[in-house]
Design a protein around this motif. Structure first.
Motif, short mmCIF file in Angstrom:
data_model
loop_
_atom_site.label_atom_id
_atom_site.label_comp_id
_atom_site.label_asym_id
_atom_site.label_seq_id
_atom_site.Cartn_x
_atom_site.Cartn_y
_atom_site.Cartn_z
N ILE A 305 0.86 -1.20 0.00
CA ILE A 305 0.00 0.00 0.00
C ILE A 305 0.89 1.24 0.00
CG2 ILE A 305 -1.74 1.31 1.29
CD1 ILE A 305 -2.69 -1.37 2.46
N HIS A 306 0.51 2.20 -0.82
CA HIS A 306 1.24 3.45 -0.94
C HIS A 306 0.28 4.60 -0.62
CE1 HIS A 306 4.09 6.15 -3.58
NE2 HIS A 306 3.88 6.65 -2.38
N HIS A 335 4.21 -4.35 2.80
CA HIS A 335 4.92 -3.07 2.83
C HIS A 335 3.92 -1.92 2.81
CE1 HIS A 335 7.51 0.27 1.22
NE2 HIS A 335 8.27 -0.21 2.19
N LEU A 336 4.18 -0.92 3.65
CA LEU A 336 3.42 0.34 3.65
C LEU A 336 4.38 1.46 3.35
CD1 LEU A 336 0.88 2.06 4.18
CD2 LEU A 336 1.58 2.15 6.60
N LYS A 337 4.08 2.22 2.31
CA LYS A 337 4.91 3.37 1.93
C LYS A 337 4.07 4.63 2.10
CE LYS A 337 6.87 3.03 -2.05
NZ LYS A 337 6.91 3.00 -3.53
N VAL A 338 4.66 5.64 2.71
CA VAL A 338 4.01 6.95 2.82
C VAL A 338 4.89 7.97 2.13
CG1 VAL A 338 3.32 8.80 4.40
CG2 VAL A 338 2.80 6.42 4.98
N THR A 339 4.29 8.73 1.22
CA THR A 339 4.98 9.82 0.54
C THR A 339 4.33 11.13 0.94
OG1 THR A 339 5.61 8.45 -1.37
CG2 THR A 339 5.58 10.84 -1.69
N ALA A 340 5.13 12.02 1.47
CA ALA A 340 4.64 13.34 1.87
C ALA A 340 5.09 14.37 0.86
CB ALA A 340 5.15 13.70 3.26
N SER A 362 6.97 -0.57 15.99
CA SER A 362 6.36 -1.05 17.23
C SER A 362 5.21 -2.01 16.98
CB SER A 362 5.89 0.13 18.07
OG SER A 362 4.71 0.71 17.55
N ILE A 363 4.60 -1.95 15.78
CA ILE A 363 3.49 -2.86 15.49
C ILE A 363 3.83 -3.77 14.31
CG2 ILE A 363 1.72 -1.36 16.48
CD1 ILE A 363 1.05 -0.36 13.70
N ASN A 364 5.13 -3.90 14.01
CA ASN A 364 5.61 -4.86 13.01
C ASN A 364 5.05 -4.64 11.60
OD1 ASN A 364 7.26 -6.17 14.83
ND2 ASN A 364 5.70 -7.67 15.41
N ILE A 365 4.99 -3.40 11.17
CA ILE A 365 4.59 -3.09 9.80
C ILE A 365 5.83 -2.67 9.01
CG2 ILE A 365 3.38 -1.43 8.34
CD1 ILE A 365 1.06 -1.46 10.16
N PRO A 366 6.18 -3.40 7.94
CA PRO A 366 7.29 -2.97 7.08
C PRO A 366 6.95 -1.60 6.47
CG PRO A 366 6.66 -5.24 6.61
CD PRO A 366 5.59 -4.67 7.49
N PHE A 367 7.83 -0.64 6.63
CA PHE A 367 7.45 0.75 6.36
C PHE A 367 8.59 1.50 5.69
CE2 PHE A 367 7.24 5.23 7.71
CZ PHE A 367 5.95 5.57 7.30
N SER A 368 8.22 2.43 4.80
CA SER A 368 9.20 3.37 4.23
C SER A 368 8.52 4.72 4.08
CB SER A 368 9.71 2.87 2.87
OG SER A 368 8.67 2.79 1.93
N PHE A 369 9.34 5.75 4.12
CA PHE A 369 8.82 7.13 4.08
C PHE A 369 9.62 7.93 3.07
CE2 PHE A 369 8.63 11.54 5.59
CZ PHE A 369 7.25 11.70 5.78
N ASN A 370 8.91 8.58 2.18
CA ASN A 370 9.54 9.41 1.15
C ASN A 370 9.00 10.84 1.24
OD1 ASN A 370 10.85 7.13 0.09
ND2 ASN A 370 9.10 6.68 -1.24
N VAL A 371 9.83 11.78 0.82
CA VAL A 371 9.42 13.18 0.77
C VAL A 371 9.62 13.71 -0.64
CG1 VAL A 371 9.73 15.49 1.70
CG2 VAL A 371 10.12 13.51 3.18
N VAL A 372 8.57 14.31 -1.19
CA VAL A 372 8.68 14.99 -2.48
C VAL A 372 8.62 16.49 -2.20
CG1 VAL A 372 7.61 15.42 -4.73
CG2 VAL A 372 7.64 13.09 -3.78
#
Length: 564
Positions: A305-306, A335-340, A362-372
């Motif tokens: 999910i993005h 995988h969870l990706k957040v783009t701000a 802390s809740i075991n979610i594979p995560f990545s964070f991007n900034v545009v």
């Protein structure tokens, strides 16, 4: 090692408390913040049946049509009185022979906001009827800030009506017009009426008269008075600033004119005032949980999910989303990706990303964070987003699109890029108001009634003696009032339009509105049960979207959209 929480066993209140506790811990403020009311034992994960939800939910909701009709019971409220001599001294001289040609500007300033609510088109008789009802109802219910504004508006309209040339309505004793009111209630109505008179004079560029009227308001208003007095206090300061901007002459009591500050940037810093408002006033949390539920329903069991967040601020909504994804899914998330997206304050955005990363761990979610980071929205394009064909994309826009109303070409560019990305859902929250008019009197009246709702809500939810209440009003609400009333051209950065205008705009991009589910509204109902003032926050369907209001008056809109 990060603590693992038994999410599937957590109630709605526990989930909220856990999210808030984690967020406060990250901000170093956890000892001061906790959820006071733990009465909601319903499960966020396992809501009631559709029938139970619908029956229970809509039995509590009151539509705005009813609240508009309630104006006919126009309530009544309690300041110091200005003498008739003072009023007459500051009233505009009117020649007797001109009495039958009173200009209709006074009608315009309020008719543009309430229109048929004041029944102007139906004649003086119908206007007067609400006075009768008000007098019958005054002992039954207490006036809200909006009730004071409406009564003052009616009297102002009556004073300007060509059918009613009795100028004593404007400068005569208020007690003869509202015999049912106590002295402090009379003075609140009179205070607002004088403010309306001064705004009209500003609109007519009669600045000397306007300044004299504002001097009257100054003695009756205060930053620490009741909600009406505080509302008038900040609006009279904004009117004085506008007089200064128009004439170059600093009016009396207007020596503290300051530069406008960026509200968006200020809201990114989790100060005690921002946190207190979020914790005690229900608007933002209702928006968060409804929006999260809509996204969860639309991404389904997608493994990747993005989320593209146009205005991430402190990231609280993303934290609620992660908690919901962890608790409501049957299969694990790969995988969870957040783009701000941001145009400035990159460091604050990255700090938000680090908080989100910590929570995801802390809740075991594979995560990545991007900034545009984008200095000019016209330069935005699809290639700046790291898109994976295997991921499902959703877009969150919380109070962001209005910031581009002053630059419509940039707004169109943004929506064009989002259309190319083609998210499965776009959740949009906006201010439900009309603050984009080029006509000053229109903006002033809209802003007066809109911010009156906020002063009423802040008083009820945060409490009069709460220092964060004063900071919220003197900084954030005051800045909004200043920008809408006093600023022009590029400095008028705060602009809002109604949901009807947004719908017409979205249609150009072949966007189709999706109806909000009963489950999403049920989440809002659960959220409101955590607030002592939750019953005053009202929800009403508007086509397929939702209007979130305060005591029946619209404040925000929330809608969900797909691209064809």
């Amino acid at each position: 090692m990060s603590e693992i929480f038994p999410i599937e066993q957590m109630s709605f209140t526990e989930i909220y408390n856990h999210c808030t506790k984690f967020q406060m811990h990250q901000w170093g403020l956890s000892k001061d913040i906790k959820c006071e009311n733990n009465s909601a034992e319903e499960e966020f994960l396992y809501p009631k049946t559709l029938h139970e939800q619908t029956a229970e939910l809509f039995s509590e909701f009151k539509g705005f049509d009813n609240s508009i009709r309630d104006f006919k019971s126009a309530q009544c409220y309690k300041v110091r009185k200005v003498s008739s001599d003072q009023r007459k001294a500051h009233a505009e001289p009117v020649k007797e022979e001109a009495a039958w040609t009173i200009p209709l500007a006074g009608l315009e300033i309020l008719n543009n906001y309430y229109g048929s609510r004041f029944s102007l088109s139906h004649g003086e008789k119908e206007i007067a009827s609400s006075y009768d009802v008000a007098q019958r109802q005054v002992t039954v219910r207490q006036l809200t800030t909006d009730g004071i504004l409406r009564l003052a508006g009616e009297k102002f309209i009556r004073s300007c009506s060509p059918r009613n040339v009795d100028l004593s309505l404007l400068v005569g004793p208020m007690s003869t017009s509202f015999p049912c009111l106590a002295n402090d209630e009379i003075n609140d109505v009179e205070l607002v009426q004088i403010l309306l008179m001064s705004a009209e004079k500003v609109g007519q560029k009669q600045y000397d008269c306007a300044s004299q009227l504002l001097d009257l308001c100054d003695g009756m208003s205060s930053a620490d008075g009741n909600p009406v007095q505080r509302l008038v206090y900040y609006f009279l300061k904004a009117l004085r600033e506008k007089i200064y901007n128009e004439t170059g002459v600093i009016p009396s009591n207007c020596l503290d004119i300051k530069q406008f500050f960026d509200i968006k940037e200020a809201l990114m810093s989790p100060t005690p005032a921002v946190i207190s408002f979020h914790k005690e006033v229900p608007f933002s949390q209702v928006n968060y949980f409804i929006g999260v539920q809509v996204i969860v329903e639309n991404v389904g069991e997608a493994k990747r999910i993005h989320i593209i967040d146009l205005e991430i601020r402190s990231g609280m909504q993303c934290i609620v989303l992660m908690q919901a994804l962890a608790s409501q899914r049957r299969s694990p998330l790969e995988h969870l990706k957040v783009t701000a997206i941001g145009s400035k304050s990159k460091e604050k955005i990255e700090e938000t990303g680090r908080r989100l990363m910590s929570f995801a761990m802390s809740i075991n979610i594979p995560f990545s964070f991007n900034v545009v980071m984008i200095g000019d929205m016209l330069a935005l394009n699809k290639n700046q987003f790291t898109l994976d064909p295997k991921e499902v994309v959703a877009v969150i826009s919380s109070y962001y699109l209005w910031t581009l109303l002053a630059a419509p070409n940039q707004l169109e560019c943004l929506m064009g890029v989002i259309r190319k990305i083609n998210p499965c859902i776009m959740v949009i929250t906006e201010v439900e108001a009309k603050h984009n008019s080029t006509a000053f009197v229109n903006r002033f009246t809209e802003a007066l009634f809109y911010y009156g709702v906020f002063f009423d809500a802040v008083e009820d939810c945060m409490g009069h003696g709460n220092p964060n209440r004063f900071i919220t009003e003197s900084m954030f609400l005051n800045q909004g009032i200043r920008t809408i009333v006093a600023a022009e051209k590029e400095e008028r950065t705060i602009r809002h339009v109604s949901i009807a205008v947004w719908r017409a705009f979205f249609a150009r991009f072949r966007m189709v509105e999706k109806e909000l589910s009963t489950s999403s509204l049920y989440q809002a109902d659960l959220v409101l049960k955590n607030f002592t003032c939750g019953n005053s926050c009202t929800l009403a369907r508007d086509e397929k979207g939702l209007i979130i209001g305060w005591k029946g008056l619209p404040v925000h809109s929330l809608t969900a959209w797909k691209f064809l």
